[in-house]
Design an enzyme around this catalytic site. Structure first.
Site, mmCIF file in Angstrom:
data_model
loop_
_atom_site.group_PDB
_atom_site.id
_atom_site.type_symbol
_atom_site.label_atom_id
_atom_site.label_comp_id
_atom_site.label_asym_id
_atom_site.label_seq_id
_atom_site.Cartn_x
_atom_site.Cartn_y
_atom_site.Cartn_z
ATOM 1 N N LYS A 1 2.065 1.763 5.022
ATOM 2 C CA LYS A 1 1.247 2.816 5.646
ATOM 3 C C LYS A 1 1.815 3.163 7.028
ATOM 4 O O LYS A 1 2.924 3.627 7.121
ATOM 5 C CB LYS A 1 -0.216 2.378 5.684
ATOM 6 C CG LYS A 1 -0.701 1.690 4.408
ATOM 7 C CD LYS A 1 -0.663 2.598 3.186
ATOM 8 C CE LYS A 1 -1.103 1.821 1.953
ATOM 9 N NZ LYS A 1 -1.034 2.588 0.735
ATOM 10 N N ARG B 1 15.774 -14.835 -1.921
ATOM 11 C CA ARG B 1 14.347 -14.797 -2.252
ATOM 12 C C ARG B 1 13.512 -15.499 -1.173
ATOM 13 O O ARG B 1 12.366 -15.147 -0.934
ATOM 14 C CB ARG B 1 14.100 -15.422 -3.648
ATOM 15 C CG ARG B 1 12.652 -15.430 -4.038
ATOM 16 C CD ARG B 1 12.361 -15.427 -5.537
ATOM 17 N NE ARG B 1 13.312 -16.083 -6.381
ATOM 18 C CZ ARG B 1 13.440 -17.409 -6.517
ATOM 19 N NH1 ARG B 1 12.672 -18.220 -5.830
ATOM 20 N NH2 ARG B 1 14.357 -17.905 -7.330
ATOM 21 N N ASP C 1 -7.038 -7.766 7.640
ATOM 22 C CA ASP C 1 -6.230 -6.646 7.169
ATOM 23 C C ASP C 1 -6.368 -5.549 8.220
ATOM 24 O O ASP C 1 -7.403 -4.881 8.318
ATOM 25 C CB ASP C 1 -6.731 -6.168 5.799
ATOM 26 C CG ASP C 1 -5.902 -4.998 5.248
ATOM 27 O OD1 ASP C 1 -5.203 -4.341 6.033
ATOM 28 O OD2 ASP C 1 -5.969 -4.740 4.028
ATOM 29 N N TYR D 1 -10.284 -2.767 0.762
ATOM 30 C CA TYR D 1 -9.274 -2.113 -0.069
ATOM 31 C C TYR D 1 -9.482 -2.519 -1.538
ATOM 32 O O TYR D 1 -9.484 -3.699 -1.881
ATOM 33 C CB TYR D 1 -7.872 -2.481 0.417
ATOM 34 C CG TYR D 1 -6.806 -1.961 -0.499
ATOM 35 C CD1 TYR D 1 -6.717 -0.606 -0.775
ATOM 36 C CD2 TYR D 1 -5.918 -2.813 -1.129
ATOM 37 C CE1 TYR D 1 -5.761 -0.111 -1.644
ATOM 38 C CE2 TYR D 1 -4.955 -2.336 -1.995
ATOM 39 C CZ TYR D 1 -4.895 -0.986 -2.248
ATOM 40 O OH TYR D 1 -3.963 -0.501 -3.114
#
Ligand SMILES: Cc1ncc(COP(=O)(O)O)c(C=O)c1O
Length: 383
Positions: free
Chosen positions: A202, A52, A177, A104
């Protein structure tokens, strides 16, 4: 590939040129182990204990991303949202943050709901206007300025260098971003940003078959350590197979983004004065707001995303989407296949997307085929 003169295309195509030391394989092995051996003297000299927190499958991908963005380190996350929210969760309740009005949608929703309840003072500003940013900054109180450029779904452009200079004067960090611009077209850290975020779902992966996110930091400072702790504790960690797929996708990143960008420019110019189109929103058009800034901070193209405002309003826009044959009616962006969506339907109440807007993600098909298909769909919708 230590030679600093090597071009990013070369670094990506060979994924930094690493080979597996044991087998001499060019493609890395997939490490599936969740746990790692502790040394007999109770130390973890391998630097790894549990998946993790970290994973050997990340090493090559993170090193490549850090190199392409010119950063000190990168960290992979289970999605773009996991990466973005880790930045905000590394802040402290009470901190003031600035975010764009146009950004976004899901992240904007998270900021005004969860993050606000959690104690952040979130202020949405017109990030394309440095005067508005200057007026909103609270020196010593604003901890973070979040930029998205080009920004969903109007492809608004923010001047990263000017905004970073203002933010730094007020003592705030700047995160960008850069999902739509990708490292192929923009280098936010070189322009003064402190962090870069990508929805690797993306363009970085590029094949619409993987959810992933990444952050790249300019320096390995205390804030970055907090971001890594958020990843390890909240568990928004990428899986091994996904890391492997992402590295494979990134080998063709430069080819794909250059192709999509060149086609988007052609499509934007073709439809800019089309009789069924009200307006084309694309920063590569000379008369687009932000074109001059985009031309300065983007290199080699303006990206593969554009929007069309269809004459005849919402019904005509939805009918156009209904009549495409080649474009796929789907959300998301940055894959090899071109996508079209009626963005206001996705975002719902409060969206900055006008009802006549179709969002286009240009893939790597032949641009003439894409233009012909969209042209016939517009004609049929207005038939
Ligand atoms: C610009 C941008 N940022 C962040 C995200 C979130 O990424 P993910 O869907 O991988 O969580 C998206 C997803 O569409 C996006 O387009």
């Amino acid at each position: 590939m230590d030679n600093p003169d090597l071009k990013p295309d070369t670094l990506a195509a060979q994924a930094l040129g690493w080979i597996d030391e044991k087998t001499r394989a060019i493609s890395p092995p997939i490490h599936a182990s969740t746990t790692f051996i502790r040394d007999p003297d109770n130390q973890y000299r391998s630097g790894r204990g549990y998946m993790r927190a970290d994973n050997p499958a990340f090493d090559q991908v993170e090193a490549l991303l850090a190199r392409l963005e010119g950063g000190a380190q990168a960290a992979l996350f289970a999605s773009g949202m996991a990466a973005a929210t880790a930045v905000f969760q590394a802040l402290a309740p009470g901190d003031h943050v600035l975010a764009p009005k146009v950004m976004y949608w899901s992240l904007r929703n998270w900021l005004v709901s969860f993050a606000t309840r959690w104690g952040l003072q979130v202020e949405l500003v017109d990030m394309t206007d440095p005067a508005a940013v200057r007026a909103a900054l609270r020196p010593g109180k604003t901890a973070l300025v979040w930029i998205e450029t080009p920004a969903n779904p109007l492809w608004s452009i923010t001047d990263i260098a000017a905004t970073a200079a203002l933010a730094h004067t007020a003592g705030a960090r700047v995160a960008v971003d850069s999902t739509v611009a990708t490292p192929v077209l923009t280098q936010p850290l070189a322009l003064g940003a402190d962090l870069v975020m990508h929805a690797a779902t993306k363009y970085l992966n590029g094949h619409s078959d993987l959810l992933a996110g990444v952050l790249v930091t300019r320096s390995d400072d205390d804030f970055w350590k907090r971001v890594k702790t958020v990843r390890a504790q909240l568990g928004g960690t990428l899986g091994s197979f996904e890391s492997w797929l992402l590295l494979r996708g990134m080998r063709t990143l430069y080819l794909r983004v250059r192709c999509a960008s060149a086609s988007a420019q052609r499509i934007a110019e073709h439809f800019a004065h089309h009789r069924h189109v009200e307006a084309v929103l694309y920063p590569g058009l000379r008369d687009a707001p932000g074109h001059e800034v985009a031309a300065r901070q983007m290199r080699g193209g303006f990206g593969g995303m554009l929007s069309l405002r269809v004459k005849g309003g919402e019904a005509a826009a939805i009918a156009t989407a209904a009549h495409v044959a080649l474009w796929k009616r789907a959300t998301s962006l940055g894959g090899t296949e071109s996508l079209v969506e009626h963005r206001a339907s996705v975002e719902g109440a409060g969206t900055p997307a006008p009802p006549d807007l179709l969002r286009l993600s240009v893939g790597i098909e032949d641009a003439d085929d894409l233009i012909a298909d969209l042209g016939q769909a517009l004609a049929r919708a207005h038939g």
